[in-house]
Design a protein around this motif. Sequence first.
Motif, PDB file in Angstrom:
ATOM      1  N   ILE A 150       7.169   0.787  -1.195  1.00 17.27           N
ATOM      2  CA  ILE A 150       6.136   1.842  -1.323  1.00 17.27           C
ATOM      3  C   ILE A 150       6.029   3.209  -0.709  1.00 17.27           C
ATOM      4  CG2 ILE A 150       4.194   2.604  -0.628  1.00 17.27           C
ATOM      5  CD1 ILE A 150       3.297  -0.562  -0.358  1.00 17.27           C
ATOM      6  N   HIS A 151       7.010   4.297  -1.345  1.00 15.82           N
ATOM      7  CA  HIS A 151       7.322   5.500  -1.379  1.00 15.82           C
ATOM      8  C   HIS A 151       6.936   6.288  -0.421  1.00 15.82           C
ATOM      9  CE1 HIS A 151      11.669   4.679  -2.233  1.00 15.82           C
ATOM     10  NE2 HIS A 151      11.585   4.792  -3.691  1.00 15.82           N
ATOM     11  N   GLY A 152       6.935   6.707   0.453  1.00 17.18           N
ATOM     12  CA  GLY A 152       5.481   8.152   1.270  1.00 17.18           C
ATOM     13  C   GLY A 152       4.462   6.762   1.875  1.00 17.18           C
ATOM     14  N   GLY A 153       4.838   6.398   2.563  1.00 18.74           N
ATOM     15  CA  GLY A 153       3.723   5.514   3.171  1.00 18.74           C
ATOM     16  C   GLY A 153       2.946   5.370   3.951  1.00 18.74           C
ATOM     17  N   THR A 154       3.539   7.413   4.488  1.00 17.96           N
ATOM     18  CA  THR A 154       2.249   7.652   5.366  1.00 17.96           C
ATOM     19  C   THR A 154       1.262   9.561   4.581  1.00 17.96           C
ATOM     20  OG1 THR A 154       4.228   9.704   5.701  1.00 17.96           O
ATOM     21  CG2 THR A 154       3.868   8.093   7.435  1.00 17.96           C
ATOM     22  N   GLY A 155       1.434   9.090   3.409  1.00 16.00           N
ATOM     23  CA  GLY A 155       0.649   9.583   2.553  1.00 16.00           C
ATOM     24  C   GLY A 155      -0.234   8.768   2.375  1.00 16.00           C
ATOM     25  N   GLY A 156      -1.561   9.584   1.527  1.00 16.70           N
ATOM     26  CA  GLY A 156      -2.697   9.141   1.945  1.00 16.70           C
ATOM     27  C   GLY A 156      -2.790   7.673   0.299  1.00 16.70           C
ATOM     28  N   VAL A 157      -2.224   7.675  -0.547  1.00 11.54           N
ATOM     29  CA  VAL A 157      -1.609   6.726  -1.199  1.00 11.54           C
ATOM     30  C   VAL A 157      -1.039   5.834  -0.576  1.00 11.54           C
ATOM     31  CG1 VAL A 157      -0.872   5.420  -3.692  1.00 11.54           C
ATOM     32  CG2 VAL A 157      -2.106   7.816  -3.182  1.00 11.54           C
ATOM     33  N   SER A 159      -0.835   5.543   2.925  1.00 14.81           N
ATOM     34  CA  SER A 159      -0.980   4.384   3.293  1.00 14.81           C
ATOM     35  C   SER A 159      -1.965   3.493   3.029  1.00 14.81           C
ATOM     36  CB  SER A 159      -1.735   5.328   4.983  1.00 14.81           C
ATOM     37  OG  SER A 159      -1.765   5.905   3.428  1.00 14.81           O
ATOM     38  N   ALA A 160      -2.838   3.326   2.412  1.00 17.00           N
ATOM     39  CA  ALA A 160      -3.887   2.469   1.808  1.00 17.00           C
ATOM     40  C   ALA A 160      -2.965   1.467   1.535  1.00 17.00           C
ATOM     41  CB  ALA A 160      -4.169   2.838   0.953  1.00 17.00           C
ATOM     42  N   ALA A 161      -1.970   2.063   0.277  1.00 16.40           N
ATOM     43  CA  ALA A 161      -0.662   1.243  -0.069  1.00 16.40           C
ATOM     44  C   ALA A 161      -0.019  -0.149   0.632  1.00 16.40           C
ATOM     45  CB  ALA A 161       0.120   1.560  -0.754  1.00 16.40           C
ATOM     46  N   ILE A 162       0.976   0.121   1.490  1.00 15.54           N
ATOM     47  CA  ILE A 162       0.880  -0.775   2.472  1.00 15.54           C
ATOM     48  C   ILE A 162       0.118  -1.828   3.142  1.00 15.54           C
ATOM     49  CG2 ILE A 162       1.677  -0.881   5.468  1.00 15.54           C
ATOM     50  CD1 ILE A 162       3.012   1.420   4.845  1.00 15.54           C
ATOM     51  N   GLN A 163      -1.365  -1.283   3.804  1.00 14.15           N
ATOM     52  CA  GLN A 163      -2.310  -2.238   4.335  1.00 14.15           C
ATOM     53  C   GLN A 163      -2.570  -3.559   2.825  1.00 14.15           C
ATOM     54  OE1 GLN A 163      -5.016   0.382   7.362  1.00 14.15           O
ATOM     55  NE2 GLN A 163      -4.311   1.427   5.790  1.00 14.15           N
ATOM     56  N   ILE A 164      -3.093  -2.711   1.057  1.00  6.69           N
ATOM     57  CA  ILE A 164      -3.469  -3.740   0.754  1.00  6.69           C
ATOM     58  C   ILE A 164      -2.205  -4.893   0.140  1.00  6.69           C
ATOM     59  CG2 ILE A 164      -3.824  -3.893  -1.753  1.00  6.69           C
ATOM     60  CD1 ILE A 164      -5.152  -1.109  -1.352  1.00  6.69           C
ATOM     61  N   ALA A 165      -0.896  -3.956   0.562  1.00  7.84           N
ATOM     62  CA  ALA A 165       0.470  -4.991   0.101  1.00  7.84           C
ATOM     63  C   ALA A 165       0.404  -6.335   1.257  1.00  7.84           C
ATOM     64  CB  ALA A 165       1.396  -4.607   0.375  1.00  7.84           C
ATOM     65  N   LYS A 166      -0.059  -5.876   2.529  1.00  3.77           N
ATOM     66  CA  LYS A 166       0.027  -6.703   3.261  1.00  3.77           C
ATOM     67  C   LYS A 166      -1.353  -8.156   3.160  1.00  3.77           C
ATOM     68  CE  LYS A 166       2.284  -7.583   6.407  1.00  3.77           C
ATOM     69  NZ  LYS A 166       3.566  -7.681   6.056  1.00  3.77           N
ATOM     70  N   HIS A 167      -2.508  -7.097   2.641  1.00  6.19           N
ATOM     71  CA  HIS A 167      -3.495  -8.196   2.353  1.00  6.19           C
ATOM     72  C   HIS A 167      -3.540  -9.270   1.643  1.00  6.19           C
ATOM     73  CE1 HIS A 167      -7.905  -9.255   1.017  1.00  6.19           C
ATOM     74  NE2 HIS A 167      -7.171  -9.052  -0.045  1.00  6.19           N
ATOM     75  N   LEU A 168      -2.468  -8.900   0.474  1.00  2.00           N
ATOM     76  CA  LEU A 168      -1.636  -9.709  -0.842  1.00  2.00           C
ATOM     77  C   LEU A 168      -0.849 -10.177  -0.178  1.00  2.00           C
ATOM     78  CD1 LEU A 168      -2.312  -7.302  -3.720  1.00  2.00           C
ATOM     79  CD2 LEU A 168      -3.810  -8.804  -2.830  1.00  2.00           C
ATOM     80  N   GLY A 169      -0.269 -10.684   0.880  1.00  3.54           N
ATOM     81  CA  GLY A 169       0.326 -11.173   1.280  1.00  3.54           C
ATOM     82  C   GLY A 169       2.073 -10.702   0.745  1.00  3.54           C
ATOM     83  N   ALA A 170       2.312  -9.520   1.065  1.00  2.00           N
ATOM     84  CA  ALA A 170       3.693  -9.114   0.183  1.00  2.00           C
ATOM     85  C   ALA A 170       4.408  -9.133   1.490  1.00  2.00           C
ATOM     86  CB  ALA A 170       3.287  -8.794  -0.058  1.00  2.00           C
ATOM     87  N   GLU A 171       5.531  -9.242   2.100  1.00  2.00           N
ATOM     88  CA  GLU A 171       6.795  -8.167   2.754  1.00  2.00           C
ATOM     89  C   GLU A 171       6.409  -6.610   2.608  1.00  2.00           C
ATOM     90  OE1 GLU A 171      10.731  -8.292   4.363  1.00  2.00           O
ATOM     91  OE2 GLU A 171      10.519  -9.465   2.899  1.00  2.00           O
TER      92      GLU A 171
END
Length: 311
Positions: A150-157, A159-171
């Motif tokens: 995930i590029h730009g992990g501290t931007g709006g999208v 930061s949300a994507a990191i959390q959603i990806a973890k919810h989905l069980g991804a590394e």
Amino acid sequence: MKAAVINKYGRVGDVVTVAEVPAPEVGSQDVLIEVRAAGVNPIDHLTVKGFMQPGELSQTRILGNEVAGVVAAVGDGVTAFAVGDEVFSRVDPRVGGGFAEFVAVHENLVAAKPAQLSFEEAASLPLVALTAWQALTEQTQLRAGQRVLIHGGTGGVGSAAIQIAKHLGAEVVTTVGTDGVEQARGLGADQIVEYRKEKFDEVVGAVDVVLDTVGGDTQARSFAVLKPGGALVSIVLVPDIEAQRERWGVSVSAFFMHPDGAQLAELAGLVESGELKPVVQQVFPLDQAAAALLAVEGGRARGKTVLSVRP
């Protein structure tokens, strides 16, 4: 009612004003929201410049695309919401209207606000969380056990994507600036690449999915870290999509999210379970809408910028 508007396209500082405008009409399927807070996004300053719609403005346009507030009235066909409900919404992008004291939104685009969030926190989520959700579940079908960059992990999208990806069980692997390392770690990232210190394509092994929020050279270099048959999805332009697909043997797509109240309700459930937390960087009053837009236009955000409409 008071609203942040434009009467012509141009630079933010030249054309964005706060003015008195008529309150919106409420259709039979509409929910009239008394806006307490509104999220500010890159699409908003692009709208001001005329990038989202060709031609000249035919009438005053109220800016804003995501809101949180209290239901003030409902159309006679609305059954899911009642006056007094606390809600949030990614409004119809063809209409906008979020930077105002009231906005009318079709009930299918509205969801109940998570009770534990402030209005400012809730307003920061709809656009970025829906973008991340759709990128990872509709565009790429990210699965448990896969690796995602995930590029730009501290931007709006991001930061949300990191959390959603973890919810989905991804590394999760993410790229951030040096000042964003702790934030990315707190969001759950497994590998963090400081892009000013190292090149991600030299330190990141093969990944199944890339979510690109940056474009340009970062996007171009991302194909080399994808596994054969992997997928790159971008929220910015991807030049020569067909050529990239053939060269790298991967799926490639660029997309713009669509508002969806049912998905927003699902994301609200992740908030309630503690798996998704908003990241608000700064809050401006409605009277300073132009300053908020300029802050977002400047980039390098760590989280979201929000307008407080009715404190």
